[in-house]
Design an enzyme around this catalytic site. Structure first.
Site, short mmCIF file in Angstrom:
data_model
loop_
_atom_site.label_atom_id
_atom_site.label_comp_id
_atom_site.label_asym_id
_atom_site.label_seq_id
_atom_site.Cartn_x
_atom_site.Cartn_y
_atom_site.Cartn_z
N GLY A 1 0.78 -1.23 0.00
CA GLY A 1 0.00 0.00 0.00
C GLY A 1 0.81 1.28 0.00
O GLY A 1 0.31 2.34 -0.34
N ASP B 1 0.92 3.19 4.60
CA ASP B 1 -0.24 3.83 3.97
C ASP B 1 -1.24 4.27 5.03
O ASP B 1 -1.69 5.40 5.08
CB ASP B 1 -0.90 2.89 2.94
CG ASP B 1 -1.19 1.50 3.48
OD1 ASP B 1 -0.87 1.20 4.65
OD2 ASP B 1 -1.75 0.68 2.72
N ASP C 1 -4.54 1.47 11.22
CA ASP C 1 -5.95 1.23 11.53
C ASP C 1 -6.03 0.78 13.00
O ASP C 1 -5.99 1.62 13.90
CB ASP C 1 -6.44 0.16 10.54
CG ASP C 1 -7.91 -0.16 10.66
OD1 ASP C 1 -8.61 0.53 11.41
OD2 ASP C 1 -8.37 -1.12 10.01
N PHE D 1 -14.14 2.39 4.96
CA PHE D 1 -13.12 1.70 4.18
C PHE D 1 -12.68 2.63 3.05
O PHE D 1 -13.48 3.23 2.35
CB PHE D 1 -13.68 0.39 3.60
CG PHE D 1 -12.61 -0.46 3.02
CD1 PHE D 1 -11.85 -1.29 3.84
CD2 PHE D 1 -12.34 -0.45 1.66
CE1 PHE D 1 -10.82 -2.06 3.32
CE2 PHE D 1 -11.31 -1.22 1.13
CZ PHE D 1 -10.56 -2.04 1.96
P1 IMP Z 1 -3.84 -2.45 11.25
O1 IMP Z 1 -2.92 -3.57 11.64
O2 IMP Z 1 -5.26 -2.74 11.68
O3 IMP Z 1 -3.38 -1.09 11.71
O4 IMP Z 1 -3.95 -2.50 9.69
C1 IMP Z 1 -3.16 -1.85 8.83
C2 IMP Z 1 -3.35 -2.42 7.44
O5 IMP Z 1 -4.74 -2.72 7.16
C3 IMP Z 1 -2.99 -1.37 6.43
O6 IMP Z 1 -1.61 -1.39 6.14
C4 IMP Z 1 -3.86 -1.74 5.24
O7 IMP Z 1 -3.20 -2.73 4.46
C5 IMP Z 1 -5.09 -2.36 5.85
N1 IMP Z 1 -6.21 -1.38 5.90
C6 IMP Z 1 -6.72 -0.80 7.01
N2 IMP Z 1 -7.72 0.04 6.70
C7 IMP Z 1 -7.86 0.00 5.34
C8 IMP Z 1 -8.72 0.69 4.42
O8 IMP Z 1 -9.60 1.50 4.77
N3 IMP Z 1 -8.53 0.40 3.10
C9 IMP Z 1 -7.60 -0.50 2.66
N4 IMP Z 1 -6.76 -1.14 3.50
C10 IMP Z 1 -6.89 -0.89 4.83
#
Ligand code: IMP
Length: 188
Positions: A41, A93, A96, A145
């Site tokens: 990403g 990128d 979350d 999303f």
């Molecule tokens: P985390 O471990 O929950 O912080 O997730 C991070 C990863 O989830 C990011 O690097 C993205 O690959 C994916 N991700 C989280 N939110 C989105 C979104 O809204 N669109 C696309 N990918 C997302």
């Protein structure tokens, strides 16, 4: 309510990335940071960010490897630049829940880096479930999303120039081509 709403235009992204580039350059003056992009990403973001920076730097990439079933996560560094004693900047990128970043920081911490910071284009702060530092952020966003500018829907649309929120995921689940006219308006 439209199915897709533009959250940041190509111009807005470009302006904000330029600001981040200036801010990080001024903090890293006289240092040569190793910028490590988290694949896949990060690609448009890191390409624009490093060109907005005015200090010498090293670019590398990493991918997360998930071991089936065990829940264990590993990390493969691309160029394998030695990180001991280096100022490392992780380029994400989006942050979350924060779980990915916590894991990456833990693994990179084993490399005896001199310093470790993170720049995330997007911060979904309301969805955070673990507390993890994000030193530089482009935009704080809600919990929709998002797709475009590196973010995908089932591997598609990373090359959309703007950043869009999907208001109704069922629309994409039913037809993954539904976003194409928004992503590629010139081809309609
Ligand atoms: P985390 O471990 O929950 O912080 O997730 C991070 C990863 O989830 C990011 O690097 C993205 O690959 C994916 N991700 C989280 N939110 C989105 C979104 O809204 N669109 C696309 N990918 C997302």
């Amino acid at each position: 309510m439209p199915d897709f709403v533009e959250v940041a235009s190509e111009e807005a992204l470009s302006r904000r990335v330029a600001e981040l580039g200036e801010e990080i350059s001024s903090d890293y003056r006289n240092r040569t940071p190793v910028m490590i992009g988290v694949l896949n990403g990060c690609v448009p973001f890191i390409a624009d960010l490093v060109r907005a920076m005015s200090v010498d730097l090293v670019v590398d990439f990493l991918s997360l490897t998930r071991f089936d079933g065990s829940g264990r996560v590993g990390m493969a560094l691309d160029a394998g630049v030695p990180l001991a004693g280096r100022d490392v900047i992780l380029v994400e990128d989006i942050v979350d829940t924060g779980l990915t970043l916590v894991t990456l920081r833990k693994i990179l911490g084993l490399h005896e880096v001199a310093s470790l910071t993170t720049v995330a284009l997007l911060d979904k702060a309301p969805r955070r479930i673990v507390d993890v530092p994000v030193e530089y952020r482009g935009f704080e966003v809600g919990d929709e999303f998002l797709i475009g500018y590196g973010l995908d829907w089932e591997h598609s649309y990373r090359n959309a120039r703007g950043l869009w929120a999907v208001m109704d995921l069922a629309v994409l689940q039913a037809d993954s081509a539904a976003f194409a006219p928004f992503a590629y308006p010139a081809s309609v």
